[in-house]
Design a protein around this motif. Structure first.
Motif: not given
Ligand SMILES: Cc1cc2nc3c(=O)[nH]c(=O)nc-3n(C[C@H](O)[C@H](O)[C@H](O)COP(=O)(O)OP(=O)(O)OC[C@H]3O[C@@H](n4cnc5c(N)ncnc54)[C@H](O)[C@@H]3O)c2cc1C
Ligand SMILES: Cc1cc2nc3c(=O)[nH]c(=O)nc-3n(C[C@H](O)[C@H](O)[C@H](O)COP(=O)(O)OP(=O)(O)OC[C@H]3O[C@@H](n4cnc5c(N)ncnc54)[C@H](O)[C@@H]3O)c2cc1C
Ligand SMILES: Nc1ncnc2c1ncn2[C@@H]1O[C@H](COP(=O)(O)O)[C@@H](O)[C@H]1O
Lengths: 280, 432, 363
Positions: A247, A255-257, A259-260, A262-263
């Motif tokens: 990611i 990157i955190a957003s 990731t959310v 993508a999950l």
């Protein structure tokens, strides 16, 4: 009080290598250790020995080099060691293993009656946790597995009281000797022998028994022949075809957003699950 | 507590040799090893020189865990992209009793130690000797361990505790090893199927190959890299002087990585599975760094006595030789009913001086300094050689005479003529 | 167990099941329904789902075995067994079976097997299941494959039980050749939980235990229930966040707990963290810890050693956070972040917090 502790020499599983072509275990250079679970049982046996002034015999079934494990156990404090080694034992499954070991324990009992047998909870190579119960059944010993604590042993009344780990709680059980105990891990700390222990261990002769010496008359109950199970196939776990998708932060995003997003994209029901369990 | 004829501290090649010889002669021997087993603390993968072991266990080939016997030796000069060097391969090395083998120390040492036990020595592992015990007069009378406070007594203690010899240091027998006298070697075991190794190195059966390399991989530090073929693995490593690492701030791991990625090495180890990364010191101070070797009730053998010939990469054989000689000295004194005094044990030093061990080490006594002060051997020369070879082999229409001139010119500009001659002299002198 | 001895495997491979006439009469697939203190262990239903598939393949019936003191616990277990796919339930109900004891349960189970003759008997690889299975198999002198991860029926109708060996480095498929029943224990959380069919029903066979308390040597003095342990749900959690050595310091483990709290998830860790005392042993995930099977598994600072991998492979989705792009965990994770867990974890916590509260506000 005579206690027998069954120990197994196992490859240190963190370091196991599988031959890339033949899918066989490459033992070369792989260190062997005493099955870590057996050590908790050994320590517990030694404590009882110290308390009752008894004797601890360590017993293993394995190839000649398994004597190293016995030596190690002696240096921790065991008093005597028996190696059960015979080509007839090759290929034993749990049923055949427990037969061989129980025959040897019966043989030991002839000269020095065995009050307790200790086994490890399970092995790290076989991982079955079945050999202990198998021995208990064959010798008709009262079986106490997954013991967290030995509360009391009353040699006169031939009684033992233990705390046994069950699902959701601890059973306090009492039963009669002779019995078989398997200790749970982390229930005690294995001692370090003194220099006197070390010298005694280095001098102790390891008794080596073949099938006949262990009093086994019927070879058909040993090894491959005595094993109802057979291994038909050995193979390496399938590697996952794709590696992880990496990611990366979207343009201007973090990157955190990413990731959310993508999950949630990969699992349509994840969001709902999260809401449910956070009560949101 | 009880008393032994001799105590051997350490179960490496030197300690095992000493303990074996003592026990075979019927002495009561206690050997104490820090590791879980003999060999467990030792760097995997090495070369065994048969002769030294043959003197102790003549028929070792029948049972020792040997990996491959060496039929080919390559010596490579590396610059960043090429190698240039020599290969020597001979079918003569396929003799009935081969001269050099690759071994995996963990297994080999374990086997050797099992022979020590068979010979009758008591072996105690997982026990660290903390110090030597002395009597009021300062004579060594035994050892203390980390297990308890008891003293285990012996007529003589043989220190075979390796390069650091903490016991020697703590007992005031030896100084701490100097950074410029020790190489730090890092090593990895790369596992590959037997067939792949045999194909890549063009060998069959138990034939093996050794590659020694020096050049720009060591990034200007004095040192060498190596690759040995074992049965189903390759030992790959690199070593440089500790003082060099200290001064340069380079890490040995970075250097090993560079070596593994070198275009001449990478294809040899490709696809292998790396297991076991280990770092170890090698005493490289040579003859001048050898400490006092005997005293009242004690002897020093092996790495602990700095017995390594770094020029020829010999260590384990010297360890076995010195272990044997020390033990034979003790056996002889015992037989003669003599006590283990400093004067009597001097016989060990004498035996050493008469053997190839001291003779070889003396021959190279100046080498450490010369190499230390002349980095051009690992920086300038590999580059020069590579350039020369490249010029020579490239077919590009340049007249051969011009090629020779170009090569000569590059050498001269790389290292002025005086430098070139000086280097030659230095090497020759060190060799003498 | 049958230790993997690959050298011998080929010759064994040729061995064929040669069943005696006696064993040919053994039929049906049985699942032991583990009732302890009135509660059925979920692994029993996981096995019921798997047993259903095996029974259908063989064209035989699927039966549950329920033992206990008669009462609500047993009744509920029997009713639920049908709903998870059992055609039939064999049950022994006796006050002596109120608590698990090896002697009584072994006697009951062996007798049921000898009387009603199943060809396959499955048990959960729980403490109770393993304690019982070993005794039963030894009494019956039959084969037992422990700790399986996959079951399949062969062309010749025999059960191929696959299990990891050497800590998951290898898998082996094991058969019980000439004896019946074929016994196997299966690790909790390895098989998927089947769908429940409310109202489904089936047959029942009652069998007596035929034992008197005086003849039972082992007595239960007490049962100390675990104080509502906070980790009780790790194995069955839908979302699990775990940390490893890469977190660097024990204090940093809080970052894992923080994320877990925001997600309503359970937390766990790799074995070294247990050994270092950062987390309780009951929180260890992997071969010698818990097997988990969550929707989402987030692993931060965990390298992905084989012993860890075998415990998490059943997860639907794995997100790995690791500074090393070559860490083995990226070989089996679905999504990866190459980055420092110490910064990524708090950022994720914040992002999820924002997302979950925003969506809530929007509703
Ligand atoms: C990377 C590398 C590659 C090498 N390659 C070769 C080669 O190819 N060929 C070759 O001939 N030589 C080679 N050598 C050198 C060789 O390994 C050594 O010279 C040799 O091992 C020395 O043997 P030793 O018995 O003196 O010491 P060691 O092998 O170091 O043994 C010392 C033993 O003493 C034990 N010990 C230490 N302190 C204590 C204590 N206080 N109490 C109890 N026990 C203690 C240690 O655990 C150890 O087992 C190499 C060395 C390295 C590092
Ligand atoms: C018999 C036996 C049984 C075992 N059973 C289990 C078991 O049940 N469960 C288990 O987990 N292990 C088990 N192990 C241990 C297993 O082999 C591994 O040693 C262990 O899983 C490694 O734990 P780790 O990944 O936390 O640590 P390491 O392997 O040390 O990995 C740490 C990782 O963190 C990464 N990292 C470092 N810094 C950061 C950072 N700032 N941010 C992000 N990433 C970072 C590193 O790149 C590395 O990949 C067992 C071993 C044996 C021998
Ligand atoms: N070959 C063996 N020799 C001695 N003890 C054994 C052997 N195999 C298993 N055991 C004992 O049985 C326990 C359980 O083993 P396992 O059933 O293989 O998980 C071990 O912890 C040992 O105590």
């Amino acid at each position: 009080m005579h206690i027998v502790v069954c120990i197994k020499q196992v490859p240190d599983s963190a370091q196991i290598r599988v031959h890339p072509v033949t899918n066989t275990i490459m033992r070369q250079g792989v260190p062997t250790i005493i099955n870590p679970y057996d050590l908790y049982s050994l320590e517990e046996a030694l404590r009882l020995r110290d308390q009752f002034n008894g004797k601890v015999t360590v017993l293993t079934m394995g190839p000649p080099m398994a004597d190293q494990a016995l030596r190690k156990a002696l240096s921790i404090g065991a008093d005597a060691a028996v190696l059960l080694s015979d080509r007839f034992f090759a290929g034993s499954d749990t049923l055949a293993t427990s037969f061989a070991l129980s025959s040897a324990i019966a043989k030991l009992s002839e000269t020095d009656p065995v009050d307790m047998v200790f086994c490890g909870k399970q092995t790290i190579d076989g991982d079955t946790a079945q050999v202990g119960p198998g021995i208990a059944k064959r010798l008709e010993l009262n079986q106490l597995t997954y013991v967290e604590k030995i509360r009391a042993v009353d040699l006169g009344a031939r009684k033992i009281t233990v705390e046994r780990r069950a699902e959701g709680g601890v059973q306090v059980l009492t039963t009669a000797l002779p019995c078989l105990v398997t200790m749970l891990e982390h229930t005690n700390t294995v001692r370090r022998g003194t220099m006197a222990d070390m010298l005694r261990a280095a001098r102790t002769e390891i008794t080596v028994w073949n099938a006949a010496a262990a009093g086994i008359a019927d070879i058909a109950l040993c090894g491959l022949k005595g094993s109802p199970t057979v291994v038909k196939k050995v193979f390496a776990p399938q590697p996952r075809k794709e590696k992880a998708k990496m990611i990366e932060a979207a343009e201007g995003g973090d990157i955190a957003s990413a990731t959310v997003a993508a999950l949630f994209a990969a699992d349509g029901r994840l969001e709902e699950t999260l809401f449910r369990q956070t009560g949101a | 507590m009880e008393k032994f004829d001799a105590i051997v501290v350490g179960a490496g090649p030197s300690g095992n040799s000493a303990a074996y010889v003592l026990a075979k002669a019927g002495l009561s021997v206690l050997q104490v090893e820090r590791g879980e087993t003999s060999g467990s603390k030792n760097v995997q993968g090495a070369i065994l020189y048969a002769t030294s072991l043959e003197k102790i266990i003549p028929d070792f080939r029948e049972e020792a865990p040997l990996e491959r016997h060496i039929v080919e030796q390559r010596l490579w000069m590396l610059d960043d992209r090429s190698h240039c060097g020599t290969h020597y391969r001979s079918d003569t090395f396929n003799e009935e009793r081969p001269n050099r083998y690759t071994i995996v120390r963990a297994q080999f040492d374990k086997w050797f130690n099992s022979k020590v036990r068979e010979a009758g020595a008591l072996v105690v592992c997982e026990t660290t000797v903390t110090e030597l015990a002395r009597d009021e007069k300062g004579k060594v009378v035994g050892i203390k361990t980390d297990r308890d406070d008891s003293v285990i007594h012996a007529d003589v203690v043989i220190l075979a505790d390796g390069v650091n010899s903490l016991v020697g240091q703590r007992s005031g027998i030896r100084d701490e090893i100097k950074p410029e006298h020790a190489a730090l070697a890092v090593k990895e075991m790369h596992f590959l199927p037997r067939e792949v190794i045999e194909q890549r190195f063009n060998v069959k059966d138990n034939e093996g190959v050794v590659i020694e390399a020096l050049g720009t991989v060591t990034m200007g530090l004095m040192g060498t890299a190596f690759l040995y073929t074992n049965g189903e693995s390759l030992s790959v490593g690199i070593g440089c002087l500790v003082s060099d690492f200290r001064d340069s701030g380079t890490s040995p791991y970075v250097m090993l990585d560079k070596f593994k990625k070198h275009p001449s090495i990478a294809p040899l180890i490709e696809g292998s599975e790396v297991k076991e990364y280990a770092a170890h010191l090698i005493p490289e101070g040579g003859y001048k760094a050898i400490p006092k070797l005997h005293g009242d009730g004690w002897l020093i053998v092996g790495d602990s006595g700095q017995f390594v010939n770094s020029m020829h990469r010999e260590g384990s054989n010297l360890a076995m030789e010195t272990g044997r000689m020390a033990a034979e000295t003790v056996v002889a004194l015992k037989a003669e009913g003599k006590s283990m005094t400093e004067a009597n044990l001097a016989r060990y030093r004498k035996t050493l001086e008469d053997s190839f061990v001291m003779k070889d080490l003396k021959k190279y006594k100046n080498l450490p300094e010369i190499l230390h002060e002349n980095r051009q051997f690992v920086t300038t020369y590999p580059n020069l050689l590579s350039k020369a070879a490249e010029t020579w082999f490239r077919v590009d229409g340049m007249p051969k005479l011009d090629k020779e001139k170009t090569i000569f010119r590059t050498f001269r500009s790389g290292r002025r003529l005086r430098g070139l001659i000086g280097d030659a002299v230095k090497i020759a002198r060190a060799w003498r | 167990m049958s230790e993997a001895k690959p050298a011998a495997a080929p010759s064994r491979g040729k061995m064929k099941a040669e069943l005696s006439d006696h064993f040919k009469t053994y039929k049906d697939v049985w699942v032991f329904v583990e009732v302890e203190r009135g509660q059925v262990h979920p692994v029993s239903w996981e096995l019921m789902g798997e047993g259903r598939k095996l029974a259908d393949k063989l064209g035989v019936e699927l039966a549950g075995v329920v033992m206990g003191a008669s009462g609500d616990g047993c009744d509920a277990a029997i009713a639920t067994a049908y709903e998870y796919g059992a055609d039939k339930v064999y049950t022994i109900q006796d006050p002596l079976l109120a608590d698990y004891r090896n002697e009584t349960y072994t006697k009951g189970m062996t007798e049921l097997v000898n009387t009603y003759k199943p060809e396959i008997l499955l048990l959960g690889a729980t403490n109770l299941g393993r304690d019982l299975a070993g005794s039963v198999a030894t009494t019956l002198k039959t084969g037992l494959t422990a700790d399986c991860t996959a079951l399949a029926i062969d062309d010749d109708r025999s059960l191929g039980a696959t299990r990891p060996t050497f800590g998951g480095s290898l898998l082996c498929t094991i058969y019980t050749l000439n004896v019946r029943p074929q016994m196997a224990t299966i690790r909790p959380r390895v098989m998927a939980m089947p769908d429940r069919q409310p109202g489904r029903s089936g047959g029942i066979v009652l069998h007596p235990l035929g034992m008197a308390e005086e003849s039972v040597v082992t007595k239960i003095l007490d049962f100390i229930p675990d104080a509502a342990k906070e980790d009780a749900h790790l194995a069955y959690a839908d979302v699990v966040v775990a940390g490893g050595v890469g977190l660097g310091k024990p204090e940093n483990f809080k970052l894992v707990k923080d994320l877990a709290a925001v997600l309503g998830a359970e937390y766990g860790g790799s074995r070294p963290l247990v050994q270092k005392g950062w987390i309780d042993a009951s929180r260890q995930i992997g071969q010698t810890g818990k097997t988990i099977r969550p929707r989402l598994y987030i692993a931060a600072g965990i390298s992905g050693a084989i012993q860890h991998r075998v415990g998490v492979e059943g997860a639907d989705q794995i997100l790995a956070i690791n500074t090393d792009p070559n860490a083995p965990i990226f070989d089996f994770a679905h999504q990866g972040i190459v980055g420092d867990a110490l910064t990524v974890l708090p950022a994720l916590t914040e992002a999820f917090r924002r997302h979950l509260s925003r969506s809530q506000a929007a509703e």
